[in-house]
Design an enzyme around this catalytic site. Structure first.
Site, mmCIF file in Angstrom:
data_model
loop_
_atom_site.group_PDB
_atom_site.id
_atom_site.type_symbol
_atom_site.label_atom_id
_atom_site.label_comp_id
_atom_site.label_asym_id
_atom_site.label_seq_id
_atom_site.Cartn_x
_atom_site.Cartn_y
_atom_site.Cartn_z
ATOM 1 N N LEU A 95 5.388 -4.345 -11.600
ATOM 2 C CA LEU A 95 6.218 -5.386 -12.019
ATOM 3 C C LEU A 95 5.390 -6.285 -12.968
ATOM 4 O O LEU A 95 4.284 -6.749 -12.693
ATOM 5 C CB LEU A 95 6.657 -6.160 -10.912
ATOM 6 N N HIS A 111 3.389 -1.130 2.257
ATOM 7 C CA HIS A 111 2.546 -0.212 1.655
ATOM 8 C C HIS A 111 1.798 0.653 2.911
ATOM 9 O O HIS A 111 1.520 0.325 4.037
ATOM 10 C CB HIS A 111 1.318 -0.902 1.095
HETATM 11 C C1 GAR Z 1 6.813 4.793 1.932
HETATM 12 O O1 GAR Z 1 6.230 5.233 2.678
HETATM 13 C C2 GAR Z 1 6.308 3.468 1.308
HETATM 14 O O2 GAR Z 1 5.228 2.680 2.293
HETATM 15 C C3 GAR Z 1 5.663 4.119 0.099
HETATM 16 O O3 GAR Z 1 6.379 4.835 -0.268
HETATM 17 C C4 GAR Z 1 7.189 5.666 0.598
HETATM 18 C C5 GAR Z 1 8.560 5.211 0.202
HETATM 19 O O4 GAR Z 1 9.368 6.189 1.217
HETATM 20 N N1 GAR Z 1 5.253 2.924 -0.692
HETATM 21 C C6 GAR Z 1 4.188 2.969 -1.729
HETATM 22 O O5 GAR Z 1 3.536 3.838 -1.490
HETATM 23 C C7 GAR Z 1 4.200 1.696 -2.664
HETATM 24 N N2 GAR Z 1 2.888 1.656 -3.183
HETATM 25 P P1 GAR Z 1 10.976 5.443 1.133
HETATM 26 O O6 GAR Z 1 11.365 5.710 -0.039
HETATM 27 O O7 GAR Z 1 11.476 6.691 2.175
HETATM 28 O O8 GAR Z 1 10.862 4.147 1.972
#
Ligand code: GAR
Length: 194
Positions: A95, A111
């Site tokens: 962002l 995260h």
């Molecule tokens: C989750 O594990 C979240 O923590 C991660 O992506 C996945 C999304 O899953 N986020 C990141 O890596 C951010 N940098 P979801 O769409 O099922 O919530």
């Protein structure tokens, strides 16, 4: 007390978004989900949100010349919905700094690691490669620097013998779904100590 108005930004599956929507259905939950925004037109999470009656909108980053104009469009949607708190839930675009500054203290992210360990992508594979004994997830306030910002809550899981990326990711994800609603509750009630 009036519920805080929350907007969720997603890019894909939306399982953390779903956990927040489900938690917010409880009468005593201090926040309501008033908008889900996806930057990916066919993100699976959009269908779930619509099924639960949460308004959704797509702001496709590909339609914008740069990060700033994309972020301005996101901002306009959030303001139009009178959003007070923004939750990033698997939102995979960086962002623009002015947007992050504008929402500072009112925008949180989940995260999949125990920050400050393993910022960035492929956290589970990197934790396994590093021989980490424990791993987990973090909900934190968003600051311009990637995956930094004050921690609100963390959840730890063990790394078990025989784990691969999928088994470890699943163990962490289960904790994410518990942690994010708990962290949003603290923020919405103004009770977090960050
Ligand atoms: C989750 O594990 C979240 O923590 C991660 O992506 C996945 C999304 O899953 N986020 C990141 O890596 C951010 N940098 P979801 O769409 O099922 O919530």
């Amino acid at each position: 007390m009036a519920k805080r108005r929350v907007g969720i930004l997603i890019s894909g599956r939306g399982s953390n978004m779903a956990a927040l929507i489900e938690a917010a259905r409880a009468p005593d939950y201090p926040a309501e989900i008033v908008l889900v925004v996806s930057n990916v037109p066919d993100a699976a999470g959009l269908a779930f949100a619509a099924l639960r009656g949460v308004p959704t909108v797509v702001v496709n980053h590909k339609n914008f010349a740069n990060r700033e104009t994309f972020a301005d469009a996101l901002d306009a949607k959030l303001r139009a919905a009178k959003v007070e708190i923004v939750c990033l839930a698997g939102f995979m675009r960086l962002l623009a700094t002015p947007f992050v500054e504008r929402w500072r203290g009112r925008m949180i992210n989940i995260h999949p690691s125990l920050l400050p360990a393993f910022k960035g992508l492929n956290t589970h594979a990197r934790a396994l490669d590093a021989g980490a004994k424990t791993h987990g997830c973090t909900v934190h306030y968003v600051e311009p620097e990637l995956d930094s910002g004050p921690v609100i809550l963390q959840a730890e899981v063990p790394v078990l013998p025989g784990d691969d990326e999928a088994t470890l990711a699943a163990r962490v994800l289960k904790e994410e779904h518990r942690l994010y609603p708990a962290a949003l509750r603290l923020v919405a009630e103004g009770r977090d100590k960050s």
